[in-house]
Design an enzyme around this catalytic site. Structure first.
Site, mmCIF file in Angstrom:
data_model
loop_
_atom_site.group_PDB
_atom_site.id
_atom_site.type_symbol
_atom_site.label_atom_id
_atom_site.label_comp_id
_atom_site.label_asym_id
_atom_site.label_seq_id
_atom_site.Cartn_x
_atom_site.Cartn_y
_atom_site.Cartn_z
ATOM 1 N N GLY A 391 0.745 -1.222 -0.098
ATOM 2 C CA GLY A 391 0.045 -0.048 -0.031
ATOM 3 C C GLY A 391 0.908 1.245 0.046
ATOM 4 O O GLY A 391 1.980 1.259 -0.526
ATOM 5 N N SER A 392 0.185 2.308 0.627
ATOM 6 C CA SER A 392 0.809 3.654 0.607
ATOM 7 C C SER A 392 2.127 3.912 0.963
ATOM 8 O O SER A 392 2.838 5.205 0.831
ATOM 9 C CB SER A 392 -0.244 4.741 1.144
ATOM 10 O OG SER A 392 -1.355 4.413 0.404
ATOM 11 N N SER A 393 2.639 3.135 1.778
ATOM 12 C CA SER A 393 4.166 3.258 2.278
ATOM 13 C C SER A 393 5.104 3.542 1.163
ATOM 14 O O SER A 393 6.102 4.167 1.386
ATOM 15 C CB SER A 393 4.634 1.982 3.214
ATOM 16 O OG SER A 393 3.763 1.811 4.286
ATOM 17 N N VAL A 394 4.630 3.087 0.083
ATOM 18 C CA VAL A 394 5.713 3.274 -1.166
ATOM 19 C C VAL A 394 5.549 4.626 -1.960
ATOM 20 O O VAL A 394 6.416 5.021 -3.001
ATOM 21 C CB VAL A 394 5.449 2.170 -2.134
ATOM 22 C CG1 VAL A 394 5.616 0.950 -1.616
ATOM 23 C CG2 VAL A 394 4.252 2.533 -3.018
ATOM 24 N N LYS A 395 4.621 5.515 -1.412
ATOM 25 C CA LYS A 395 4.258 6.792 -2.188
ATOM 26 C C LYS A 395 5.468 7.692 -2.269
ATOM 27 O O LYS A 395 5.594 8.452 -3.083
ATOM 28 C CB LYS A 395 3.359 7.616 -1.700
ATOM 29 C CG LYS A 395 1.907 6.893 -1.877
ATOM 30 C CD LYS A 395 0.689 7.208 -1.177
ATOM 31 C CE LYS A 395 -0.618 6.511 -1.644
ATOM 32 N NZ LYS A 395 -1.603 6.960 -0.957
#
Length: 683
Positions: A391-395
């Site tokens: 999920g959004s951890s990679v943004k």
């Protein structure tokens, strides 16, 4: 005149006598010389091969004996893996020792020790019955013997028929005493001549050890010695990471035979089979004791001496801090219990990696698998062998890729709004379901804006967003650009850790599936390991350097004492690459991470706003399915302190219930930071 003649005659007689004596002596010398020459010729020609064989039969043979492995210690010198000595009884068979002689020794030994007979196979029993009852065996095979004699069947056919005729009726006649002898005999015959074989090294009693020691002179080839087993002072902590060593009976595992033999190992060597024991086997194995045996023409050992006493393996010092490791596991189990009590009954994995973001030192790595009843199984290896949608951890990686490809600039503002595409597809941010909010790149990280990432990805594909637009068909080039940017921070590529079986995640092709391309931008398509997440957040925390993580720290020379020897080699995490971004761009991501943890709208504020030292990071939620039911993976990445970080972490929980309620697992990261910078620092 007569007187002179007489004197002359006497002189001649004397000369004649002397000449005869000299001739005789010379003849004797010639005879002796001839005898010597003939004897030498006989020895060299007629008996030369015989004496060459005698020399060959008295050749020196070198046999290796195993030694204990090196220890494994944590970064502070605390022993994590050691050796436990245990009594053992061995046997080295002579080069020409007959089976009958070996059997006699086995029978004598059976009066002194008790063996476990569980390893005896049916074939062992058949062979032993034949050896005990050769006449009965021949009686069973009279017709086959006639066929073998006239060449109608081969020896293999004869043997196959013999084994078929010897069944339980025969082998059941073996007594308990016979089985004891057989158990000893099969171990004695298992290796090559003069190569010590382990007869018994488990549960050897003091009485057995003493009894055999007293009878060694009557038991040729038998010896009492000490063997070893691995022991783990910290119980199951990191047990999976340490890996396993093969047993004496197992030797080199079949699947590793070619690899180890190519390095000069013997087939019966005890070797590392998995993970650290395998990765560092060359270091830990030690130098085997070398014995030189001299045998006579009958194959009996007539002399032996130690030509190399051998030494235990060198010590491996890990980057792990065992106190931090134990605390991390304690906090992890506490968090699992809390989340389950709040409704995460289907959560099946919880994993965390803690590392130094500057040099790649792995400080702690822990994992647990959780069953339906809440029972936990250690799964430390899952931190680098299993991959998950995160999920959004990679943004942060998505924005760095956007900067690299000139899709966005530092500080660019975009409207976060529901994105509507042709065909009825709508995509939106979780924090802003229906409204329109103008945000910049830092705020996009703080709020975890999906829309900002979608719009960035579309710009990378050359198709900026417009209402009701058709998604681009060919996104292969844009997908490569985005993945290249993610790879630079460690996502979707192996980290290079010094452990086997690391996975690089599940990376599916991206060509004509634009929806998946958009999902990739928010961590919903490719899958990554917790270790990759830790490398990624470390790269952002250390100003853009992707450093190779490592769990080995130092190789220390073995000593005869329990103290650490001098350093032979240091294991360092090398810089694998630097991201293709400016300092200003990296600082923008760092500022967004700081806002996510320290400003009230930030997705990580609840857990991280008041850590012992200021921290920064990112949270993520990935939509997944478990047995057809909707679930979410929850992730957290971060580092501390914000300036010049000394610690970075990644956390992954899998298959939590779909919000709401929102289940916060970030307290695990907070607890680790607080312990590291307060309790640990005060020790």
């Amino acid at each position: 005149m007569l007187k002179r003649l007489k004197e002359k005659s006497n002189d001649e007689k004397i000369r004649n006598t002397m000449n005869k004596r000299i001739s005789f002596i010379f003849g004797v010398i010639v005879f002796i010389f001839a005898v010597v020459v003939l004897r030498l010729g006989y020895l060299q020609i007629a008996q030369g091969s015989h004496y060459k064989q005698l020399i060959k039969n008295s050749e020196n043979l070198t046999v290796n004996e195993a030694v204990p492995r090196g220890r494994i210690l944590d970064r502070n010198g605390k022993v994590l893996v050691d050796n436990a000595s245990k009594k053992a009884i061995t046997y080295a068979r002579g080069r020409k020792t007959s089976q009958t002689e070996v059997l006699k020794i086995a029978k004598d030994l059976s009066d002194l020790i008790k063996m476990n007979t569980d390893k005896i196979t049916d074939r062992d029993k058949q062979d032993y019955w034949i050896q005990l009852h050769p006449n009965k065996a021949r009686t069973l095979m009279q017709s086959e013997q006639a066929l073998l004699d006239d060449g109608s069947i081969s020896q293999d056919d004869y043997d196959e028929a013999l084994y078929k005729k010897i069944g339980e009726k025969q082998t059941n006649t073996l007594s308990d005493k016979d089985l004891q002898v057989l158990a000893i005999y099969r171990e004695m015959m298992s290796g090559s001549a003069l190569d010590p074989q382990m007869i018994k090294n488990e549960d050897v009693t003091d009485e057995e050890y003493a009894a055999v020691s007293q009878k060694l002179s009557d038991l040729p080839g038998v010896n009492t010695t000490m063997d070893w087993d691995r022991k783990y002072p910290n119980g199951d902590t990191l047990r999976g990471i340490f890996g396993d060593v093969s047993t004496t009976e197992e030797g080199i595992p079949k699947e590793l035979t070619e690899q180890y033999l190519a390095k000069g190992y013997s087939r019966n060597d005890r070797v590392g089979k998995s993970y650290l024991e395998y990765q560092y086997d060359d270091i830990l194995k030690g130098k085997k004791k070398e014995m030189k045996y001299t045998t006579d023409k009958s194959g009996e050992v007539i002399d032996s001496k130690v030509i190399n006493p051998g030494s235990r393996g060198d010590d491996l010092v890990l980057s792990i801090d065992i106190d931090l490791q134990k605390k991390t596991e304690e906090y992890l189990e506490k968090q699992i219990s809390k989340l389950r009590s709040e409704g995460a009954k289907d959560m099946d994995n919880a994993l965390i990696v803690v590392q130094n973001p500057n040099n790649g030192d792995i400080l702690a790595m822990a994992g647990k698998q959780i069953d339906k009843n809440g029972d936990l199984t250690d799964y430390d290896i899952g931190t680098f062998t299993s991959q998950f949608a995160v999920g959004s951890s990679v943004k942060g990686g998505t924005l760095l890729a956007g900067y690299q490809n000139n899709a966005i600039n530092v500080g660019d503002q975009m409207v976060d709004e529901p994105l509507k595409f042709a065909g009825g597809l709508t995509k939106r941010s979780y924090f802003n379901q229906d409204g329109r909010k103008t945000i910049n790149d830092k705020e996009a990280l703080m709020h975890s804006s999906n829309v900002y990432m979608f719009k960035t990805a579309l710009k990378m594909a050359g198709s900026p967003y417009s209402a009701n637009m058709t998604l681009p068909n060919d996104i292969s080039e844009a997908g490569q650009k985005l993945r290249k940017g993610l790879n630079q921070v460690g996502l979707g590529i192996k980290t290079g850790i010094d452990l086997p079986n690391e996975t690089n995640g599940q990376i599916e092709p991206l060509t004509d599936n634009p929806g998946n391309f958009l999902d990739l931008a928010i961590g919903q398509y490719d899958t990554y390991t917790p270790l990759q997440l830790a490398q990624y957040v470390s790269t952002i925390g250390n100003n853009g350097y992707r450093v190779q993580p490592h769990i080995g720290l130092e190789i220390r020379q073995a000593t005869n004492k329990d103290t650490l020897g001098p350093v032979k080699e240091k294991v360092k995490g090398k810089v694998l690459n630097r991201v293709n971004n400016s300092g200003e761009q990296i600082k923008q991501i760092q500022d967004g991470f700081e806002m996510a943890f320290n400003e009230k709208p930030g997705t990580g504020y609840q857990s991280f706003n008041d850590t012992e030292v200021p921290s920064a990071g990112k949270t993520g939620t990935a939509e997944v399915f478990q047995n057809g039911e909707s679930r979410v993976n929850s992730t957290y990445v971060g580092y501390a302190p914000i300036k010049d970080p000394k610690l970075a972490f990644s956390i992954v929980y899998t298959n939590q219930p779909v919000p709401e309620p929102w289940l916060n697992g970030g307290d695990l990261g907070r607890d680790v930071i607080n312990y590291y910078f307060k309790e640990r620092a005060e020790k």
